[in-house]
Design a protein around this motif. Sequence first.
Motif, PDB file in Angstrom:
ATOM      1  N   THR A  84       0.987  -1.237  -0.075  1.00  0.00           N
ATOM      2  CA  THR A  84      -0.127  -0.086  -0.031  1.00  0.00           C
ATOM      3  C   THR A  84       0.801   1.081  -0.096  1.00  0.00           C
ATOM      4  O   THR A  84       2.108   1.400   0.125  1.00  0.00           O
ATOM      5  CB  THR A  84      -0.913  -0.056   1.471  1.00  0.00           C
ATOM      6  N   ASP A  85       0.428   2.505  -0.093  1.00  0.00           N
ATOM      7  CA  ASP A  85       1.150   3.699  -0.463  1.00  0.00           C
ATOM      8  C   ASP A  85       1.654   3.899   0.925  1.00  0.00           C
ATOM      9  O   ASP A  85       2.846   4.360   1.075  1.00  0.00           O
ATOM     10  CB  ASP A  85      -0.064   4.885  -0.718  1.00  0.00           C
ATOM     11  N   ARG A  86       0.791   3.538   2.208  1.00  0.00           N
ATOM     12  CA  ARG A  86       1.413   4.016   3.420  1.00  0.00           C
ATOM     13  C   ARG A  86       2.571   3.242   3.664  1.00  0.00           C
ATOM     14  O   ARG A  86       3.574   3.511   4.354  1.00  0.00           O
ATOM     15  CB  ARG A  86       0.239   3.514   4.485  1.00  0.00           C
ATOM     16  N   GLU A  87       2.745   1.701   3.301  1.00  0.00           N
ATOM     17  CA  GLU A  87       3.865   0.748   3.520  1.00  0.00           C
ATOM     18  C   GLU A  87       4.888   1.422   2.900  1.00  0.00           C
ATOM     19  O   GLU A  87       6.247   1.266   2.987  1.00  0.00           O
ATOM     20  CB  GLU A  87       3.489  -0.645   2.900  1.00  0.00           C
TER      21      GLU A  87
END
Length: 366
Positions: free
Chosen positions: A23-26
């Motif tokens: 994901t973008d957060r990761e």
Amino acid sequence: MLVRFTYLAVTHAFAALRLLRMTDREKDIEILALRHQLTVLHRQLGKRRPRLRPEDRALLAALLVPLSRATLRRLQLLVSPDTVLRWHRNLVKTRHARASVHRGPGRPRTVASIRRLVLRLATENPSWGYRRIHGELALLGATIAASTVWEILKSAGVDPAPHRTTVTWADFLRSQAEAILAMDFIETVTLTGQRQYILAAIHHAGRRVRILGTTAHPTHAWVTQAVRNLLMDLEDAGNLARVRLLIRDRDAKYPALLDAILSAAGISTVLTGVRMPRMNSITERWVKTLRTELLDRMLIWNQTHLRHALREYERHYNLHRTHRSLAAAAPLRARPQPFEPDRIERLAVRRRDRLGGVLHEYRHAA
């Protein structure tokens, strides 16, 4: 370098596939962690620059060149943006250089067969310059410029003709072998204790041996008649006109009349030095072969038995025995053509014995 670069590219390609599931957060967390690690490395290295391999530079140049210079400055790279761009320029320049080498500038490369022919003509004819070789190629129908011939010789390290005209002793003797005949006496003892003298002659070029006779008393008359028989044999075979020299030692068995007989036939006599057998080396080598393959392997009963054995050996030597100087051919028999692979599997060979098995000859079975 190419193998290492391919390995790095494949490794990062699989790493990019792993990023698709993140994901973008990761991704943001991983980027921050990597940036912090780079900050720690910068603090530890100080002013020292890391050592990058050529494949590392090529991979970084391929990955980072799409980014703008401002973006490269914002990234915490181990090198400056100008260095990355310089790596990319070198990578493009190397690729173009390789393409130009494969493409070949100017005229196309000379056919390999023509190059081999040029080198062959230069090797077999040391006195020929590049223009003489060019003329010979023109006679053979090969259209090639004289400058190309010169370039082929230069690239192969062939010296100009004036430096290649030096004749070695081996080449000189080989060119004169057709006109040289050598002669010598061989001694042996029969079982009756009688000493026999064998007179033989050998032609240097063809290695053909002629056993002129055997006797217990080599008188001057006997030697003279044996040499007359040799001259008649050469004349019948059409080889007398080619023989111009006869090499022999200073044995007292040779009469003084012998030189006059040979001179009348157009043959000059060359005497070897005292105790210098190497001056008649080919004959001396044949004498050793005769002793090794015949005289030392069988018991000679008498003169009649010796003459029979010598006739058999002369036939074997001239028609069957191979010679390295003749490219594995026999003096009176050419080397056969090699077999096809399918025929070798069905090859059947029959052995023929001479002199009770002292000599072996192998032929194809009928």
